[in-house]
Enzyme design. Structure first.
Site, mmCIF file in Angstrom:
data_model
loop_
_atom_site.group_PDB
_atom_site.id
_atom_site.type_symbol
_atom_site.label_atom_id
_atom_site.label_comp_id
_atom_site.label_asym_id
_atom_site.label_seq_id
_atom_site.Cartn_x
_atom_site.Cartn_y
_atom_site.Cartn_z
ATOM 1 N N GLY A 14 1.352 -1.507 -0.210
ATOM 2 C CA GLY A 14 0.247 0.042 0.525
ATOM 3 C C GLY A 14 0.924 1.024 -0.103
ATOM 4 N N CYS A 149 -2.185 11.255 10.670
ATOM 5 C CA CYS A 149 -1.295 11.719 9.780
ATOM 6 C C CYS A 149 -1.771 13.725 9.940
ATOM 7 C CB CYS A 149 -1.467 12.013 8.121
ATOM 8 S SG CYS A 149 -3.153 11.117 7.701
ATOM 9 N N GLN A 176 -6.035 18.769 3.578
ATOM 10 C CA GLN A 176 -5.320 17.309 3.268
ATOM 11 C C GLN A 176 -5.014 16.794 1.929
ATOM 12 O OE1 GLN A 176 -7.461 15.979 7.710
ATOM 13 N NE2 GLN A 176 -6.975 14.896 6.346
ATOM 14 N N GLY A 180 -3.075 11.185 1.653
ATOM 15 C CA GLY A 180 -3.551 10.787 2.571
ATOM 16 C C GLY A 180 -4.986 9.343 2.593
ATOM 17 N N ARG A 235 -10.011 17.666 2.239
ATOM 18 C CA ARG A 235 -9.580 16.694 1.035
ATOM 19 C C ARG A 235 -9.097 17.437 -0.760
ATOM 20 N NH1 ARG A 235 -6.281 12.476 2.508
ATOM 21 N NH2 ARG A 235 -8.410 11.080 3.022
ATOM 22 N N HIS A 242 0.085 17.699 4.300
ATOM 23 C CA HIS A 242 -0.394 18.795 4.458
ATOM 24 C C HIS A 242 -0.913 19.585 5.176
ATOM 25 C CE1 HIS A 242 -2.437 14.341 4.000
ATOM 26 N NE2 HIS A 242 -3.184 13.750 5.283
ATOM 27 N N ASN A 327 2.883 14.533 4.886
ATOM 28 C CA ASN A 327 1.642 12.972 6.243
ATOM 29 C C ASN A 327 1.887 11.105 5.361
ATOM 30 O OD1 ASN A 327 0.844 13.779 2.661
ATOM 31 N ND2 ASN A 327 -0.558 11.422 3.007
HETATM 32 N N1 LIG Z 1 -2.023 7.221 3.351
HETATM 33 C C1 LIG Z 1 -1.466 8.250 4.644
HETATM 34 O O1 LIG Z 1 -0.990 9.514 4.338
HETATM 35 C C2 LIG Z 1 -1.745 7.554 5.551
HETATM 36 C C3 LIG Z 1 -0.737 7.890 7.111
HETATM 37 C C4 LIG Z 1 -1.461 7.500 8.232
HETATM 38 C C5 LIG Z 1 -1.894 6.077 8.663
HETATM 39 N N2 LIG Z 1 -2.350 5.654 7.222
HETATM 40 C C6 LIG Z 1 -3.046 4.373 8.144
HETATM 41 O O2 LIG Z 1 -1.882 3.264 6.881
HETATM 42 C C7 LIG Z 1 -2.772 2.359 7.077
HETATM 43 C C8 LIG Z 1 -2.315 2.483 5.198
HETATM 44 O O3 LIG Z 1 -3.143 2.746 4.244
HETATM 45 P P1 LIG Z 1 -2.666 3.436 2.955
HETATM 46 O O4 LIG Z 1 -2.746 3.938 2.668
HETATM 47 O O5 LIG Z 1 -1.298 2.940 2.791
HETATM 48 O O6 LIG Z 1 -3.882 2.252 2.797
HETATM 49 P P2 LIG Z 1 -3.588 1.559 1.015
HETATM 50 O O7 LIG Z 1 -2.828 1.718 -0.212
HETATM 51 O O8 LIG Z 1 -5.044 0.555 0.750
HETATM 52 O O9 LIG Z 1 -2.610 0.234 1.879
HETATM 53 C C9 LIG Z 1 -3.459 -0.983 2.348
HETATM 54 C C10 LIG Z 1 -2.615 -2.063 2.797
HETATM 55 O O10 LIG Z 1 -3.051 -3.170 3.496
HETATM 56 C C11 LIG Z 1 -3.229 -4.228 3.029
HETATM 57 N N3 LIG Z 1 -4.313 -4.892 2.905
HETATM 58 C C12 LIG Z 1 -5.826 -4.784 2.631
HETATM 59 N N4 LIG Z 1 -6.100 -5.438 2.813
HETATM 60 C C13 LIG Z 1 -5.757 -6.694 3.625
HETATM 61 C C14 LIG Z 1 -6.196 -7.877 4.091
HETATM 62 N N5 LIG Z 1 -7.248 -8.664 4.668
HETATM 63 N N6 LIG Z 1 -5.148 -8.630 5.554
HETATM 64 C C15 LIG Z 1 -3.682 -8.061 5.203
HETATM 65 N N7 LIG Z 1 -3.363 -6.837 4.190
HETATM 66 C C16 LIG Z 1 -4.393 -6.198 3.457
HETATM 67 C C17 LIG Z 1 -3.242 -4.015 1.329
HETATM 68 O O11 LIG Z 1 -2.975 -5.282 1.305
HETATM 69 P P3 LIG Z 1 -3.104 -5.558 -0.558
HETATM 70 O O12 LIG Z 1 -2.171 -4.878 -2.057
HETATM 71 O O13 LIG Z 1 -2.320 -7.402 -1.023
HETATM 72 O O14 LIG Z 1 -4.347 -5.757 -1.285
HETATM 73 C C18 LIG Z 1 -2.507 -3.321 1.242
HETATM 74 O O15 LIG Z 1 -0.996 -3.381 1.469
HETATM 75 C C19 LIG Z 1 -4.324 2.759 6.934
HETATM 76 O O16 LIG Z 1 -4.822 1.708 8.331
HETATM 77 C C20 LIG Z 1 -4.447 3.867 7.002
HETATM 78 O O17 LIG Z 1 -5.299 4.970 7.730
HETATM 79 C C21 LIG Z 1 -2.198 6.180 6.100
#
Ligand SMILES: NC(=O)c1ccc[n+]([C@@H]2O[C@H](COP(=O)([O-])OP(=O)(O)OC[C@H]3O[C@@H](n4cnc5c(N)ncnc54)[C@H](OP(=O)(O)O)[C@@H]3O)[C@@H](O)[C@H]2O)c1
Length: 348
Positions: A14, A149, A176, A180, A235, A242, A327
């Site tokens: 992700g 974030c 944001q 994010g 957003r 952010h 972020n």
């Molecule tokens: N983006 C930001 O700026 C940010 C900042 C702070 C916190 N966060 C938090 O960090 C987390 C990840 O965010 P992201 O933006 O990186 O999301 P993302 O791009 O949607 O990535 C999600 C990850 O979780 C995996 N996943 C989904 N369903 C799963 C399952 N059932 N079993 C195992 N792995 C699974 C996905 O794997 P696959 O590719 O195999 O589906 C992917 O590696 C979230 O909780 C988010 O709230 C994000």
């Protein structure tokens, strides 16, 4: 460190997982040995499972690694979690129960009373909660979280003011970045020429997390800070970074110049310890009248500094300013890595 500590990344495919991989490449203390994600990715080579969206190539050491399922049994004792919140809670608990240290980005455990919501530049002593966590849950491992974030950028200037002048009330309006929301996030047609004035459950996080982070650890529990925060979260059509407009009512009045000096002089434990991911200055004050801007300022301090500008009097509260932070670095992967670095250096 003579031998590097092997680490894994859960949710490695992700947006946050990719940032972990980028930031861990050439890390002086940690070596990324395991990448794990969902059943959609497990069993594939990393380069086939991930839609890589960083500006540098997938590290050679990672691109042909086989993605594993997110189950204990990974060959490391420390895992960073960038898992989707729909499954992060349970998966992270499974790892902590099995003896792993879990450094989590997800919301699931942030507000648990026995889980540190850690910002090493602000509340390194909150690692003391791990003792409570292990007593209460009987785990050999532990979960340590980093903030949302937007909280991550806000809490640095907030900490500087809270500990010097006192804070009573805060109003914050965020702008944001798209990253994010993960990848692929919102469609371009929804975002082009647009602002979306709603991010699910974000306002609650920005209003509550700073009170825990700035709370005091007493007798194995956090006594929350007693100011109030009102958040508007939006957003906007920005890739990374952010931006937050903040107005604060202080206990003790101070001029914009005094506030700027408090921000510029703010240093803490990561700087004293010279942790590898610690920025030299957690808060950078910019005097240019139209800064900070995400395009130019998000990489400050390697993406780990909060850049503050437009510090001026507020006709309703006391002081107002704009703060910008990266972020997916200070707000996600970089924050968790800094937490892990602190945990290598202190007893808890
Ligand atoms: N983006 C930001 O700026 C940010 C900042 C702070 C916190 N966060 C938090 O960090 C987390 C990840 O965010 P992201 O933006 O990186 O999301 P993302 O791009 O949607 O990535 C999600 C990850 O979780 C995996 N996943 C989904 N369903 C799963 C399952 N059932 N079993 C195992 N792995 C699974 C996905 O794997 P696959 O590719 O195999 O589906 C992917 O590696 C979230 O909780 C988010 O709230 C994000």
């Amino acid at each position: 460190m003579a031998t590097k500590v092997p680490v894994g990344v859960l949710g490695a495919t992700g947006a946050v997982g990719q940032k972990f991989i980028k930031l861990l490449e050439n890390h002086p203390w940690f070596e990324l040995t395991e990448v794990a994600a969902s059943d959609r990715s497990a069993g594939k080579k990393y380069k086939e499972a991930a839609t890589w969206r960083q500006y540098t190539p997938i590290p050679d050491s990672i691109k042909d690694k086989t993605v594993k399922p997110c189950e204990p049994g990974l060959d490391c004792q420390l895992v960073f979690s960038g898992l989707d919140s729909s499954i992060a809670g349970e998966v992270e608990e499974n790892f902590a129960r099995a003896g792993y240290l879990v450094l989590s980005n997800s919301k699931n455990h942030r507000m648990d009373t026995d889980v540190p919501l850690l910002v090493p530049d602000v509340n390194p002593d909150h690692l003391g909660l791990i003792k409570t966590q292990r007593q209460q849950r009987g785990w050999k491992g532990a979960i340590v979280t980093n903030p949302n974030c937007s909280t991550a950028g806000l809490v640095l200037p907030l900490a500087a003011l809270y500990r010097t002048l006192g804070v009573r009330r805060v109003i914050v309006t965020t702008m944001q970045a798209l990253s994010g929301a993960g990848y692929p996030g919102h469609s371009a047609i929804d975002m082009l020429g647009n602002v979306i004035p709603y991010i699910s459950s974000e306002e609650d996080k920005v209003e509550t997390e700073p009170l825990k982070i700035l709370g005091a650890l007493r007798d194995g529990a956090i006594q929350q800070a007693d100011f109030r925060v009102s958040a508007h979260t939006n957003r906007v059509f920005v890739e990374d970074g952010h931006t937050e407009c903040v107005s604060i009512e202080l206990d003790k009045k101070a001029s914009p110049a005094e506030v700027a000096s408090i921000f510029a002089g703010y240093k803490s434990v990561p700087q004293e310890m010279k942790l590898p991911s610690a920025p030299e200055r957690p808060i950078i004050v910019t005097e240019e009248r139209d800064r900070p801007q995400p395009k130019f300022d998000r990489e400050a301090g390697g993406g780990m500094s909060a850049v503050v500008g437009r510090i001026r009097e507020c006709p309703v509260f006391d002081i107002r300013f704009v703060v910008l932070s990266h972020n997916t670095v200070r707000g996600a992967a970089g924050a968790a890595i800094l937490n892990a670095e602190l945990m290598q250096q202190v007893d808890y």
